[in-house]
Design a protein around this motif. Structure first.
Motif, PDB file in Angstrom:
ATOM      1  N   LEU A  26       0.833  -1.208   0.000  1.00 43.30           N
ATOM      2  CA  LEU A  26       0.000   0.000   0.000  1.00 43.30           C
ATOM      3  C   LEU A  26       0.867   1.257   0.000  1.00 43.30           C
ATOM      4  O   LEU A  26       0.545   2.242  -0.675  1.00 43.30           O
ATOM      5  CB  LEU A  26      -0.922   0.005   1.218  1.00 43.30           C
ATOM      6  CG  LEU A  26      -1.921  -1.145   1.326  1.00 43.30           C
ATOM      7  CD1 LEU A  26      -2.769  -0.992   2.584  1.00 43.30           C
ATOM      8  CD2 LEU A  26      -2.817  -1.211   0.100  1.00 43.30           C
ATOM      9  N   THR A  30       1.048   3.989  -2.976  1.00 43.81           N
ATOM     10  CA  THR A  30       0.811   5.413  -2.719  1.00 43.81           C
ATOM     11  C   THR A  30       1.951   6.266  -3.263  1.00 43.81           C
ATOM     12  O   THR A  30       1.724   7.309  -3.894  1.00 43.81           O
ATOM     13  CB  THR A  30       0.665   5.657  -1.201  1.00 43.81           C
ATOM     14  OG1 THR A  30      -0.412   4.857  -0.692  1.00 43.81           O
ATOM     15  CG2 THR A  30       0.391   7.122  -0.916  1.00 43.81           C
ATOM     16  N   SER A  33       1.912   6.498  -7.051  1.00 45.95           N
ATOM     17  CA  SER A  33       0.786   7.238  -7.626  1.00 45.95           C
ATOM     18  C   SER A  33       1.171   8.689  -7.883  1.00 45.95           C
ATOM     19  O   SER A  33       0.504   9.385  -8.654  1.00 45.95           O
ATOM     20  CB  SER A  33      -0.421   7.177  -6.679  1.00 45.95           C
ATOM     21  OG  SER A  33      -0.188   7.941  -5.504  1.00 45.95           O
ATOM     22  N   TYR A  50      -3.427  11.828 -11.081  1.00 47.77           N
ATOM     23  CA  TYR A  50      -4.659  12.268 -10.429  1.00 47.77           C
ATOM     24  C   TYR A  50      -5.452  13.187 -11.358  1.00 47.77           C
ATOM     25  O   TYR A  50      -6.689  13.111 -11.420  1.00 47.77           O
ATOM     26  CB  TYR A  50      -4.339  12.989  -9.115  1.00 47.77           C
ATOM     27  CG  TYR A  50      -3.843  12.057  -8.034  1.00 47.77           C
ATOM     28  CD1 TYR A  50      -4.740  11.430  -7.177  1.00 47.77           C
ATOM     29  CD2 TYR A  50      -2.484  11.795  -7.880  1.00 47.77           C
ATOM     30  CE1 TYR A  50      -4.291  10.566  -6.185  1.00 47.77           C
ATOM     31  CE2 TYR A  50      -2.022  10.936  -6.892  1.00 47.77           C
ATOM     32  CZ  TYR A  50      -2.925  10.321  -6.057  1.00 47.77           C
ATOM     33  OH  TYR A  50      -2.477   9.453  -5.077  1.00 47.77           O
ATOM     34  N   ASN A 235      -3.257   3.395  -9.725  1.00 48.30           N
ATOM     35  CA  ASN A 235      -2.597   3.726  -8.464  1.00 48.30           C
ATOM     36  C   ASN A 235      -3.259   4.927  -7.800  1.00 48.30           C
ATOM     37  O   ASN A 235      -3.525   4.916  -6.592  1.00 48.30           O
ATOM     38  CB  ASN A 235      -1.116   4.037  -8.701  1.00 48.30           C
ATOM     39  CG  ASN A 235      -0.345   2.834  -9.209  1.00 48.30           C
ATOM     40  OD1 ASN A 235      -0.794   1.706  -9.099  1.00 48.30           O
ATOM     41  ND2 ASN A 235       0.816   3.082  -9.776  1.00 48.30           N
ATOM     42  N   SER A 238      -6.643   3.951  -6.485  1.00 51.06           N
ATOM     43  CA  SER A 238      -6.509   3.116  -5.289  1.00 51.06           C
ATOM     44  C   SER A 238      -6.201   3.954  -4.060  1.00 51.06           C
ATOM     45  O   SER A 238      -6.739   3.704  -2.969  1.00 51.06           O
ATOM     46  CB  SER A 238      -5.401   2.080  -5.499  1.00 51.06           C
ATOM     47  OG  SER A 238      -5.691   1.236  -6.597  1.00 51.06           O
ATOM     48  N   VAL A 239      -5.349   4.963  -4.203  1.00 53.50           N
ATOM     49  CA  VAL A 239      -5.015   5.832  -3.075  1.00 53.50           C
ATOM     50  C   VAL A 239      -6.252   6.597  -2.607  1.00 53.50           C
ATOM     51  O   VAL A 239      -6.492   6.741  -1.397  1.00 53.50           O
ATOM     52  CB  VAL A 239      -3.891   6.811  -3.463  1.00 53.50           C
ATOM     53  CG1 VAL A 239      -3.670   7.853  -2.369  1.00 53.50           C
ATOM     54  CG2 VAL A 239      -2.598   6.050  -3.717  1.00 53.50           C
ATOM     55  N   ILE A 242      -8.371   4.192  -0.661  1.00 54.18           N
ATOM     56  CA  ILE A 242      -7.787   3.946   0.662  1.00 54.18           C
ATOM     57  C   ILE A 242      -8.113   5.109   1.601  1.00 54.18           C
ATOM     58  O   ILE A 242      -8.490   4.904   2.763  1.00 54.18           O
ATOM     59  CB  ILE A 242      -6.264   3.748   0.553  1.00 54.18           C
ATOM     60  CG1 ILE A 242      -5.945   2.441  -0.180  1.00 54.18           C
ATOM     61  CG2 ILE A 242      -5.622   3.729   1.940  1.00 54.18           C
ATOM     62  CD1 ILE A 242      -4.483   2.281  -0.533  1.00 54.18           C
TER      63      ILE A 242
END
Length: 261
Positions: A26, A30, A33, A50, A235, A238-239, A242
């Motif tokens: 994880l 992070t 990303s 992003y 990525n 996913s961040v 999370i």
């Protein structure tokens, strides 16, 4: 004494290694990303992926919308059914009660692929078109047993005398349910709802079998993307997920603490 210390050290080392094994991927995810490049070579800090996630990933957000909508609807439905089912199994006697309770355990132990295939066969038999509705039905179906047994475990510690006291004071069954039983079960109901929400949002195997064209959820969309290679956009997504999970967990703990007080 030395043996006890050695056991504690061994337990601590195993615990630390387990946490590293769990959290290291994880952390790496992070970090990368924010990598400006696509590979594992660090090319500099950037919010490029992003920006791409929010600007050009319409299919991802459509899948996210389907996932969160189905997860919320199926979680609410399964929580209501599972809560009333647990109350019935705990406090009411009826024919086939023991059989029904034993059957409720099956979805917890049967592999997901078997459940997915069986649901697909059922929908095909009744000629039900695969899509959002079939995903909702499937998720509600496999969530109910989880809710049922979470509520049942809380009812094992439930003081039934408060229900009897409410009846002695003239409360009807409906008033006792809404003003006594449900408030006392609320922490367990919240936990069951969140469990159902997580299982529904995260499910891939069962959804894979019962989804139709144009009804891909987020796990299915991510799977279709990584078949061509892991994109850094995943990525970034996913961040964000999370972060949402952490905020949801913290807010839920605070909410449950307020109810317990």
């Amino acid at each position: 004494m030395s043996n006890r210390l050695d056991k504690r050290k061994t337990s601590f080392v195993i615990f630390v290694l387990s946490m590293i094994f769990f959290y290291l991927p994880l952390i790496v995810l992070t970090i990368y990303s924010f990598n400006d490049g696509k590979g594992m070579i660090w090319n500099g800090f950037s919010l490029r992926w992003y920006k791409e996630l929010f600007q050009y990933s319409d299919n991802i957000w459509k899948a996210f919308y389907y996932s969160i909508t189905i997860a919320l609807m199926s979680s609410v439905t399964s929580t209501i059914i599972g809560t009333f089912g647990a109350i019935a199994l705990k406090w009411y006697d009826f024919k086939g009660k023991k059989l029904l309770k034993n059957l409720s355990i099956l979805p917890l132990v049967v592999p997901d692929i078997i459940i997915g295939v069986s649901l697909l066969i059922m929908f095909a038999t009744v000629k039900f078109k695969l899509g959002i509705t079939t995903i909702f039905i499937a998720h509600t179906t496999f969530n109910i047993p989880y809710v049922l047994f979470i509520i049942l475990s809380r009812l094992e510690e439930f003081d039934y005398s408060v229900v009897e006291a409410a009846h002695d004071l003239g409360a009807t069954n409906k008033q006792t349910l809404t003003k006594v039983i449900i408030p006392l079960l609320l922490p367990a109901i919240i936990s069951a709802f969140l469990m159902a929400l997580t299982l529904s949002f995260d499910d891939f195997v069962i959804t894979f079998f019962v989804s139709g064209p144009g009804s891909s959820t987020l796990p299915l969309r991510i799977y279709s993307m990584i078949r061509l290679g892991v994109s850094p956009v995943i990525n970034a997504l996913s961040v964000l997920l999370i972060g949402i999970s952490i905020l949801l967990t913290l807010s839920t703990k605070k909410l449950q603490k307020n109810f317990l007080q």
